[in-house]
Design a protein around this motif. Structure first.
Motif, PDB file in Angstrom:
ATOM      1  N   LEU A  76      44.595  43.914  50.548  1.00  0.00           N
ATOM      2  CA  LEU A  76      44.460  42.654  49.821  1.00  0.00           C
ATOM      3  C   LEU A  76      43.651  42.849  48.545  1.00  0.00           C
ATOM      4  CD1 LEU A  76      43.843  40.102  52.723  1.00  0.00           C
ATOM      5  CD2 LEU A  76      45.866  40.271  51.275  1.00  0.00           C
ATOM      6  N   GLU A  77      42.578  43.611  48.646  1.00  0.00           N
ATOM      7  CA  GLU A  77      41.747  43.866  47.468  1.00  0.00           C
ATOM      8  C   GLU A  77      42.524  44.654  46.422  1.00  0.00           C
ATOM      9  OE1 GLU A  77      37.496  45.998  46.388  1.00  0.00           O
ATOM     10  OE2 GLU A  77      37.893  45.380  48.439  1.00  0.00           O
ATOM     11  N   ARG A  78      43.302  45.633  46.876  1.00  0.00           N
ATOM     12  CA  ARG A  78      44.122  46.409  45.948  1.00  0.00           C
ATOM     13  C   ARG A  78      45.142  45.510  45.258  1.00  0.00           C
ATOM     14  NH1 ARG A  78      48.581  50.194  48.273  1.00  0.00           N
ATOM     15  NH2 ARG A  78      49.444  48.137  48.443  1.00  0.00           N
ATOM     16  N   GLU A  79      45.786  44.633  46.042  1.00  0.00           N
ATOM     17  CA  GLU A  79      46.764  43.710  45.462  1.00  0.00           C
ATOM     18  C   GLU A  79      46.089  42.782  44.453  1.00  0.00           C
ATOM     19  OE1 GLU A  79      50.076  43.642  45.718  1.00  0.00           O
ATOM     20  OE2 GLU A  79      49.924  45.448  46.930  1.00  0.00           O
ATOM     21  N   THR A  80      44.892  42.312  44.810  1.00  0.00           N
ATOM     22  CA  THR A  80      44.153  41.439  43.897  1.00  0.00           C
ATOM     23  C   THR A  80      43.821  42.179  42.610  1.00  0.00           C
ATOM     24  OG1 THR A  80      43.212  40.282  45.787  1.00  0.00           O
ATOM     25  CG2 THR A  80      42.111  39.987  43.681  1.00  0.00           C
ATOM     26  N   MET A  81      43.358  43.418  42.763  1.00  0.00           N
ATOM     27  CA  MET A  81      43.005  44.204  41.578  1.00  0.00           C
ATOM     28  C   MET A  81      44.238  44.474  40.721  1.00  0.00           C
ATOM     29  SD  MET A  81      40.245  46.855  43.220  1.00  0.00           S
ATOM     30  CE  MET A  81      39.902  47.712  41.700  1.00  0.00           C
ATOM     31  N   LEU A  82      45.358  44.799  41.358  1.00  0.00           N
ATOM     32  CA  LEU A  82      46.589  45.035  40.604  1.00  0.00           C
ATOM     33  C   LEU A  82      47.036  43.766  39.894  1.00  0.00           C
ATOM     34  CD1 LEU A  82      48.639  47.309  43.031  1.00  0.00           C
ATOM     35  CD2 LEU A  82      47.629  47.950  40.847  1.00  0.00           C
ATOM     36  N   LYS A  83      46.927  42.637  40.585  1.00  0.00           N
ATOM     37  CA  LYS A  83      47.311  41.358  39.977  1.00  0.00           C
ATOM     38  C   LYS A  83      46.430  41.066  38.774  1.00  0.00           C
ATOM     39  CE  LYS A  83      47.857  36.456  41.054  1.00  0.00           C
ATOM     40  NZ  LYS A  83      47.632  35.427  42.064  1.00  0.00           N
ATOM     41  N   GLU A  84      45.103  41.274  38.947  1.00  0.00           N
ATOM     42  CA  GLU A  84      44.186  41.042  37.834  1.00  0.00           C
ATOM     43  C   GLU A  84      44.484  41.992  36.684  1.00  0.00           C
ATOM     44  OE1 GLU A  84      40.290  41.442  39.515  1.00  0.00           O
ATOM     45  OE2 GLU A  84      40.374  39.497  40.504  1.00  0.00           O
ATOM     46  N   ALA A  85      44.803  43.240  37.001  1.00  0.00           N
ATOM     47  CA  ALA A  85      45.123  44.213  35.956  1.00  0.00           C
ATOM     48  C   ALA A  85      46.389  43.792  35.212  1.00  0.00           C
ATOM     49  CB  ALA A  85      45.293  45.606  36.554  1.00  0.00           C
ATOM     50  N   ARG A  86      47.404  43.322  35.966  1.00  0.00           N
ATOM     51  CA  ARG A  86      48.635  42.864  35.308  1.00  0.00           C
ATOM     52  C   ARG A  86      48.349  41.663  34.413  1.00  0.00           C
ATOM     53  NH1 ARG A  86      51.008  42.660  40.610  1.00  0.00           N
ATOM     54  NH2 ARG A  86      51.486  44.770  41.195  1.00  0.00           N
ATOM     55  N   GLU A  87      47.539  40.718  34.932  1.00  0.00           N
ATOM     56  CA  GLU A  87      47.207  39.539  34.140  1.00  0.00           C
ATOM     57  C   GLU A  87      46.430  39.928  32.887  1.00  0.00           C
ATOM     58  OE1 GLU A  87      45.112  36.992  36.821  1.00  0.00           O
ATOM     59  OE2 GLU A  87      46.952  36.352  37.861  1.00  0.00           O
ATOM     60  N   LEU A  88      45.488  40.876  33.047  1.00  0.00           N
ATOM     61  CA  LEU A  88      44.712  41.342  31.903  1.00  0.00           C
ATOM     62  C   LEU A  88      45.614  42.025  30.889  1.00  0.00           C
ATOM     63  CD1 LEU A  88      41.914  41.691  30.649  1.00  0.00           C
ATOM     64  CD2 LEU A  88      41.697  43.829  31.914  1.00  0.00           C
ATOM     65  N   LYS A  89      46.561  42.831  31.389  1.00  0.00           N
ATOM     66  CA  LYS A  89      47.497  43.513  30.489  1.00  0.00           C
ATOM     67  C   LYS A  89      48.331  42.486  29.731  1.00  0.00           C
ATOM     68  CE  LYS A  89      51.503  44.933  31.764  1.00  0.00           C
ATOM     69  NZ  LYS A  89      52.688  45.523  32.322  1.00  0.00           N
ATOM     70  N   THR A  90      48.839  41.483  30.456  1.00  0.00           N
ATOM     71  CA  THR A  90      49.648  40.448  29.823  1.00  0.00           C
ATOM     72  C   THR A  90      48.835  39.687  28.786  1.00  0.00           C
ATOM     73  OG1 THR A  90      50.876  40.227  31.882  1.00  0.00           O
ATOM     74  CG2 THR A  90      51.102  38.444  30.292  1.00  0.00           C
ATOM     75  N   LYS A  91      47.589  39.369  29.146  1.00  0.00           N
ATOM     76  CA  LYS A  91      46.717  38.644  28.218  1.00  0.00           C
ATOM     77  C   LYS A  91      46.434  39.487  26.982  1.00  0.00           C
ATOM     78  CE  LYS A  91      42.421  36.083  27.977  1.00  0.00           C
ATOM     79  NZ  LYS A  91      41.243  36.695  27.463  1.00  0.00           N
ATOM     80  N   MET A  92      46.159  40.782  27.196  1.00  0.00           N
ATOM     81  CA  MET A  92      45.869  41.662  26.065  1.00  0.00           C
ATOM     82  C   MET A  92      47.085  41.775  25.146  1.00  0.00           C
ATOM     83  SD  MET A  92      43.605  44.658  27.877  1.00  0.00           S
ATOM     84  CE  MET A  92      43.418  45.624  26.389  1.00  0.00           C
ATOM     85  N   ILE A  93      48.269  41.882  25.749  1.00  0.00           N
ATOM     86  CA  ILE A  93      49.488  41.965  24.942  1.00  0.00           C
ATOM     87  C   ILE A  93      49.691  40.671  24.176  1.00  0.00           C
ATOM     88  CG2 ILE A  93      52.009  42.060  25.096  1.00  0.00           C
ATOM     89  CD1 ILE A  93      51.659  44.089  27.375  1.00  0.00           C
ATOM     90  N   ALA A  94      49.482  39.528  24.852  1.00  0.00           N
ATOM     91  CA  ALA A  94      49.648  38.238  24.183  1.00  0.00           C
ATOM     92  C   ALA A  94      48.632  38.082  23.054  1.00  0.00           C
ATOM     93  CB  ALA A  94      49.497  37.100  25.199  1.00  0.00           C
TER      94      ALA A  94
END
Length: 166
Positions: A76-94
């Motif tokens: 669950l923690e790994r999934e949360t971290m991956l989700k946060e990383a994806r969101e951060l990547k998307t935010k950085m790209i935006a």
């Protein structure tokens, strides 16, 4: 069997019975308790080992359950971290796209301003050049017109005719 009955001696029988009873008494008095104690100790040891094995089995099951729980939490923690990383990547790209669009807008605005100023400068230069050419042409035309006296009079009369008094 007959021989056995013929050789039977009641005195010997009584002595042997007394010795057997004495032997049983001595065995009960001195040997029976240690034998029973050792059997009880062995039984308790075996029962203790079985209890320890059962406890170890329960503890192993608890550890496996804890391991499964920890593994699930880690997933669950790994999934949360991956989700946060994806969101951060998307935010950085935006954010990068937004910043790039803002920079492009600034560059386009500066380019439009530069084009407009260049256009104005070119129009001013063109007007100046056209004015100069017009003056040159007008000067040549007027010289040609004014060199002849008849033409001068005709030009003055035509100008007067065109001019209206207010």
């Amino acid at each position: 069997m007959d021989k056995l009955l013929n050789d039977f001696s009641p005195g010997l029988f009584v002595v042997q019975t007394i010795l057997l009873l004495l032997l049983i008494f001595l065995m009960v008095k001195f040997a029976w308790k240690p034998i029973l104690n050792s059997l009880n100790e062995r039984e308790e040891g075996i029962q203790g080992a079985l209890d320890a094995a059962e406890n170890a089995k329960k503890e192993m099951e608890n550890l496996q359950a804890d391991n499964q729980k920890l593994l699930q939490e880690a997933r669950l923690e790994r999934e949360t971290m991956l989700k946060e990383a994806r969101e951060l990547k998307t935010k950085m790209i935006a954010d990068a796209e937004e910043e790039a669009q803002a920079q492009a807008g600034k560059i386009i605005a500066q380019a439009q301003e530069a084009i407009e100023s260049e256009k104005k400068a070119a129009m001013a230069e063109l007007k100046s050049h056209v004015a100069g050419l017009s003056l040159d042409i007008a000067e040549k035309v007027v010289r040609g017109e004014l060199s002849n006296k008849d033409k001068q009079i005709q030009l003055v009369e035509s100008m007067l005719g065109e001019a209206t008094l207010n």
